[in-house]
Write an enzyme that holds these catalytic residues in place. Structure first.
Site, mmCIF file in Angstrom:
data_model
loop_
_atom_site.group_PDB
_atom_site.id
_atom_site.type_symbol
_atom_site.label_atom_id
_atom_site.label_comp_id
_atom_site.label_asym_id
_atom_site.label_seq_id
_atom_site.Cartn_x
_atom_site.Cartn_y
_atom_site.Cartn_z
ATOM 1 N N GLN A 322 -5.769 4.448 11.079
ATOM 2 C CA GLN A 322 -4.898 5.085 10.093
ATOM 3 C C GLN A 322 -4.117 4.045 9.287
ATOM 4 O OE1 GLN A 322 -5.030 5.849 13.422
ATOM 5 N NE2 GLN A 322 -4.290 7.939 13.788
ATOM 6 N N GLN A 344 -9.573 4.878 6.580
ATOM 7 C CA GLN A 344 -9.096 6.103 7.230
ATOM 8 C C GLN A 344 -7.710 6.452 6.694
ATOM 9 O OE1 GLN A 344 -9.412 6.179 11.495
ATOM 10 N NE2 GLN A 344 -8.139 8.000 11.719
ATOM 11 N N ASP A 345 -7.540 7.721 6.301
ATOM 12 C CA ASP A 345 -6.236 8.238 5.844
ATOM 13 C C ASP A 345 -5.746 7.561 4.568
ATOM 14 O OD1 ASP A 345 -6.416 9.743 8.110
ATOM 15 O OD2 ASP A 345 -4.617 8.977 9.069
ATOM 16 N N ASP A 366 -11.183 11.217 7.229
ATOM 17 C CA ASP A 366 -10.005 12.039 6.880
ATOM 18 C C ASP A 366 -9.242 11.433 5.713
ATOM 19 O OD1 ASP A 366 -10.780 13.348 9.214
ATOM 20 O OD2 ASP A 366 -9.215 12.438 10.436
ATOM 21 N N ARG A 434 -12.668 18.385 8.234
ATOM 22 C CA ARG A 434 -12.507 18.902 9.591
ATOM 23 C C ARG A 434 -11.056 19.366 9.758
ATOM 24 N NH1 ARG A 434 -12.048 13.964 13.931
ATOM 25 N NH2 ARG A 434 -10.766 12.526 12.706
#
Length: 528
Positions: A322, A344-345, A366, A434
């Protein structure tokens, strides 16, 4: 005779209170946590006799505010020297988030005109996101044992906010019905600008040469007023006057700094010299001791924020997990011709109403996530190469309560492989999203989905979690990855065929964008 009249009035008053309490307790049955609501009503000695939904709303909000203020005092009073480094970072987030929650509750309490109750739904949804984010900070560091002692857990603050959200939603629905019957509602000027936008601001925001009218210029080479963005932001707090739009021009250059636009800094506008010309970059990440919330290279909370022609990035890399490039909790914020780069993120659409137009978003896992009401329109979404043991997921929307008015809507955009993924695209699976939380809500509409999208389309978070409570939809998408025949069979997944249903997620409906986006001078499509 006077004594008899006084006695009669007293009896009527007491009976009236009992009737009101009884009816309010009955209304409590419609909230997510009726036992918390009931204890609130029974503890209030003299509720108003005017038993309307609006009075019930005020009572619930005031009780929530009182409890939240108590919680903030408890959070602020903790001796953080007793905590280890990571727990302290998470606790510092919680203090900031509780202060922000108090602000949202204040706005909601001050919003007594029923026509503004829909706005209150946004602010209360943001307050819910804050409570969950405070908790997430500890789970980021596997410190879940701390959560049970958090003040919002002890004081039922989260439950009270959820109840207030449900009560406000009912009041907003009633207000909308009454307004439609009376022909009322929000008024726009003939130019389609909201009434609060001044003529000077309209002229500035529509101007193609807005950068030349900047209040402050940032330039690394010393040719401006300041050499760092953070210095310019600090100066803006002293230089700006009233609610007038304050413009900061950030000239071409790479600015290695972490920038914070706090909640007191409203109506800021950042103008760069173009994507990949003006770049704000950082490396904060969870692996190195930041929470996801605190890892953002650029974080904005002040309302009415606008950015155009800039790149925001986090270069921590996929191995650091993250690592946020930009986090926005700014209500009525707009990002135009901007780029967001990370893994990520990448893009944290944290809370409140946000609009992205002609932007580029890069990431792996994500990488568009959060609990805002966000619409991305005419954007390019580039999926990067992840680590060898990872799968790509474009979105992870974080709605935790069914009454929140939040979700991610991706409209008239394109999802494709970035240059590093294209040569090995077949080695990695890529999904549209998701469910980060139980009521996750995401739609892709009239968007080109390239062949990298897996036939199933969507990925589970953990087993059957949220599969029946989420809302994932696809409407008239195109491209090699758009076929819905092999999609998941979850109860919460929908192939949308109705224009009415799809229309709920447009700029005009989902963001009420017609009432505020025209003032930004940014092009947009209101409907499908």
């Amino acid at each position: 005779m006077d004594k008899l009249i006084l006695c009669f009035l007293t009896i009527c008053f007491v009976l009236g209170i009992r009737v009101v309490k009884s009816e309010m307790i009955s209304s409590c049955a419609q909230t997510p946590y009726p036992e918390v609501c009931t204890s609130l009503i029974t503890a209030n000695p003299f509720p108003t006799l005017d038993n309307t939904q609006f009075d019930f709303r005020s009572l619930a909000l005031q009780a929530t505010m009182d409890r939240a203020q108590q919680a903030l005092r408890l959070v602020s009073a903790i001796d953080t020297s007793l905590l280890d480094k990571r727990a302290k970072v998470a606790w510092d987030d919680c203090v900031e988030l509780f202060e922000d929650t108090i602000g949202h509750l204040n706005r909601t309490l001050g919003s007594t005109n029923p026509n503004t109750f829909e706005d209150s739904q946004t602010w209360l949804s943001a307050a819910i996101a804050n409570q969950k984010t405070c908790e997430n900070g500890f789970t980021d560091f596997n410190l879940s044992s701390h959560i049970i002692s958090l003040p919002f857990m002890v004081g039922n603050v989260s439950k009270l906010i959820c109840n207030s959200l449900a009560i406000n939603k009912a009041a907003a629905s009633t207000a909308t019905t009454l307004s439609s019957k009376s022909g009322g509602g929000r008024r726009l000027l003939s130019s389609r600008f909201p009434e609060w936008v001044s003529a000077a601001d309209r002229k500035l925001l529509q101007s193609s040469s807005a950068a030349s009218q900047a209040d402050i210029i940032v330039a690394k080479d010393g040719s401006g007023n300041y050499q760092t963005i953070s210095e310019a932001v600090a100066a803006s707090a002293k230089l700006r006057s009233g609610t007038k739009r304050f413009v900061i021009h950030v000239k071409a250059g790479v600015y290695s700094e972490n920038v914070q636009i706090t909640k007191s800094m409203n109506n800021l506008m950042f103008i760069g010299d173009g994507i990949d010309a003006t770049v704000v970059t950082g490396t904060k990440n969870v692996q190195d001791g930041s929470t996801t919330f605190a890892s953002a290279t650029f974080a904005v909370t002040g309302n009415g924020f606008i950015a155009r022609d800039m790149t925001f990035q986090n270069t921590a890399g996929p191995q650091k997990h993250q690592a946020v490039a930009l986090r926005s909790g700014s209500d009525l914020s707009v990002f135009y011709r901007c780029s967001f780069k990370g893994y990520q993120d990448t893009l944290y659409v944290y809370s409140q109403r946000q609009f992205y137009r002609e932007c580029d978003i890069y990431g792996t896992v994500d990488f568009i996530f959060g609990d805002a009401a966000a619409v991305l329109q005419n954007c390019n979404i580039y999926v990067r190469r992840p680590m060898s043991n990872q799968q790509n997921t474009v979105t992870a929307q974080g709605r935790t309560d069914p009454n929140e008015n939040t979700g991610i809507s991706i409209h008239n955009s394109r999802v494709t492989a970035a240059s590093d993924l294209k040569p090995v695209q077949g080695s990695f699976k890529t999904y549209l999203g998701r469910p980060w939380h139980q009521y996750s809500r995401t739609v892709f509409m009239k968007t080109s989905l390239d062949s990298l999208i897996a036939p199933a389309g969507w990925l589970e978070w953990s087993g059957n979690f949220a599969l029946s409570t989420l809302y994932y939809g696809e409407y008239m998408n195109t491209g090699a990855g758009a076929a819905t025949g092999g999609r998941v069979k979850w109860p919460g997944y929908h192939v949308i065929t109705s224009t009415t249903e799809a229309g709920k997620f447009t700029v005009g409906s989902f963001l009420s964008g017609n009432s505020w986006i025209p003032a930004t001078g940014v092009p947009f499509t209101s409907g499908l």
